[in-house]
Design an enzyme around this catalytic site. Structure first.
Site, PDB file in Angstrom:
ATOM      1  CB  CYS A  96      -0.977  -0.066   1.177  1.00 38.06           C
ATOM      2  SG  CYS A  96      -2.405   0.995   0.965  1.00 38.06           S
ATOM      3  NE  ARG A 130      -9.017   5.414   3.316  1.00 39.33           N
ATOM      4  CZ  ARG A 130      -7.765   5.857   3.107  1.00 39.33           C
ATOM      5  NH1 ARG A 130      -7.573   7.129   2.799  1.00 39.33           N
ATOM      6  NH2 ARG A 130      -6.744   5.055   3.218  1.00 39.33           N
ATOM      7  CG  HIS A 198      -3.092  -3.256   4.572  1.00 41.64           C
ATOM      8  ND1 HIS A 198      -1.888  -2.706   4.932  1.00 41.64           N
ATOM      9  CD2 HIS A 198      -3.702  -2.309   3.817  1.00 41.64           C
ATOM     10  CE1 HIS A 198      -1.784  -1.493   4.431  1.00 41.64           C
ATOM     11  NE2 HIS A 198      -2.867  -1.231   3.746  1.00 41.64           N
TER      12      HIS A 198
HETATM   13  N1  GLN Z   1      -2.213   6.667   2.388  1.00 40.06           N
HETATM   14  C1  GLN Z   1      -2.280   5.808   1.247  1.00 40.06           C
HETATM   15  C2  GLN Z   1      -3.644   5.790   0.613  1.00 40.06           C
HETATM   16  O1  GLN Z   1      -4.613   6.109   1.266  1.00 40.06           O
HETATM   17  C3  GLN Z   1      -1.852   4.398   1.635  1.00 40.06           C
HETATM   18  C4  GLN Z   1      -2.830   3.738   2.573  1.00 40.06           C
HETATM   19  C5  GLN Z   1      -2.324   2.455   3.153  1.00 40.06           C
HETATM   20  O2  GLN Z   1      -1.134   2.208   3.226  1.00 40.06           O
HETATM   21  N2  GLN Z   1      -3.256   1.648   3.624  1.00 40.06           N
HETATM   22  O3  GLN Z   1      -3.778   5.447  -0.530  1.00 40.06           O
END
Ligand code: GLN
Length: 251
Positions: A96, A130, A198
Site C-alpha cells: 500500500c 477510499r 494488508h
Molecule cells: N495513504 C495511502 C492511501 O490512502 C496508503 C494507505 C495504506 O497504506 N493503507 O492510498
C-alpha cells in the site's frame, strides 16, 4: 551450512498499519521453523543501509501523513542504492503506502505530491472515495509458476496505474485492487512485489511468504537452496474458507 536471511524493515514506526508488521513475524517464524537464521534490521529516518547485504526488504503501509514524513528521507537516503538493488534482483515486498512510494509518485487526494523512488513503473493518484474491504486476487502464473488465490484487506485512497515496466501481481476476483478500474492488483518487477493487501498478508498467504524466502535464498546461495515444505494445512484451509466466502458473498 546455516543459511541466513537479512531482512530490512523500512520505517517500521511510520509505516505499519492494519497489521503489516505481521509480515515480518511470518517471515521470521517460517525461517525459524526451518533452521534458517533471520536477522531483522529496522531502517528508520537517517539510517544508512548496505543494500548489497540485505536479502529481503519489507515496506508496509501508512497514512498519507505518515508517508509525507518519510518520503523525502526515503527518496534521498535510500532511493539510489535501493533502486540499484531492486534492479539487481533484491527480494522486496511493499504494501500500500510503501508500494506507492516505490513508484514514480503519489499525488494525494488533497493535492500533495509525494515523490517515489521510481523503482516500480507505477504512479498513484488519490481519490475522494477510499477503496476499502476484503480482497481476493488470483496470481499471474508467469510470476509464481503457479496460480493461487491471495486473500487480504485493502484500504486506500490512492489509485495506482501500471506502466509497461511492470506486470500485475494478479487479477482481482473480489475487491478493488490497484485502481478499481482495470481489474489488476499489485505490480511485479524482477523480485520486487508491490500490492495493496494488508491483513496481514503473509500469515494469511503462506505461498507468498515462501515465494519470497525461496527467492532470497536462491539469490544468496544459488539454485541448490531450496525450501523444506512446512505443514500449512491450517493456514491453507483458512485461506480457502475466506476465498470461498468472499466469492459467494462479495466483500
Ligand atoms: N495513504 C495511502 C492511501 O490512502 C496508503 C494507505 C495504506 O497504506 N493503507 O492510498
Amino acid at each position: 551450512m546455516t543459511w541466513q536471511i537479512r531482512l530490512a524493515h523500512l520505517y517500521p514506526d511510520h509505516m505499519n498499519i492494519y497489521g503489516d508488521r505481521g509480515n515480518i513475524i511470518a517471515l521470521r517464524q517460517r525461517c525459524r521453523w526451518r533452521g534458517i537464521a533471520c536477522e531483522v534490521i529496522p531502517v528508520g529516518p537517517g539510517a544508512t543501509v548496505d543494500w548489497s547485504a540485505i536479502d529481503i526488504a519489507f515496506f508496509g503501509g501508512g497514512q498519507d501523513s505518515g508517508q509525507a514524513l518519510i518520503a523525502e528521507d526515503f527518496l534521498v537516503r535510500q532511493g539510489p542504492a535501493l533502486r540499484a538493488a531492486i534492479n539487481d534482483g533484491l527480494v522486496m515486498l511493499a504494501i500500500c503506502g510503501g508500494y506507492q512510494l516505490l513508484g514514480h509518485y503519489f499525488l494525494t487526494h488533497d493535492g500533495q505530491r509525494l515523490p517515489g523512488i521510481g523503482a516500480l513503473d507505477v504512479y498513484t493518484v488519490g481519490g475522494k472515495e477510499r477503496l476499502i474491504g476484503n480482497i481476493v486476487v488470483e496470481t499471474d502464473p508467469a510470476v509464481f509458476g503457479a496460480t493461487f488465490r491471495l486473500v487480504g484487506f485493502e484500504n486506500h485512497s490512492g489509485r495506482t496505474y501500471l506502466g509497461a515496466g511492470v506486470r500485475p501481481l494478479g487479477r482481482v476476483l473480489v475487491g478493488r485492487g490497484n485502481n478499481g478500474e482495470d481489474g489488476t492488483e499489485g505490480a511485479v518487477y524482477r523480485n520486487t512485489i508491490g500490492c495493496y493487501l494488508h491483513g496481514s498478508l503473509l500469515p494469511k498467504n503462506p505461498q507468498l511468504a515462501d515465494h519470497l524466502i525461496a527467492a532470497a535464498l536462491r539469490r544468496r546461495y544459488g539454485a541448490a537452496a531450496h525450501l523444506q515444505p512446512l505443514d500449512d494445512a491450517l493456514e491453507l484451509r483458512a485461506q480457502q474458507v475466506m476465498v470461498e466466502r468472499m466469492l459467494r458473498m462479495g466483500r
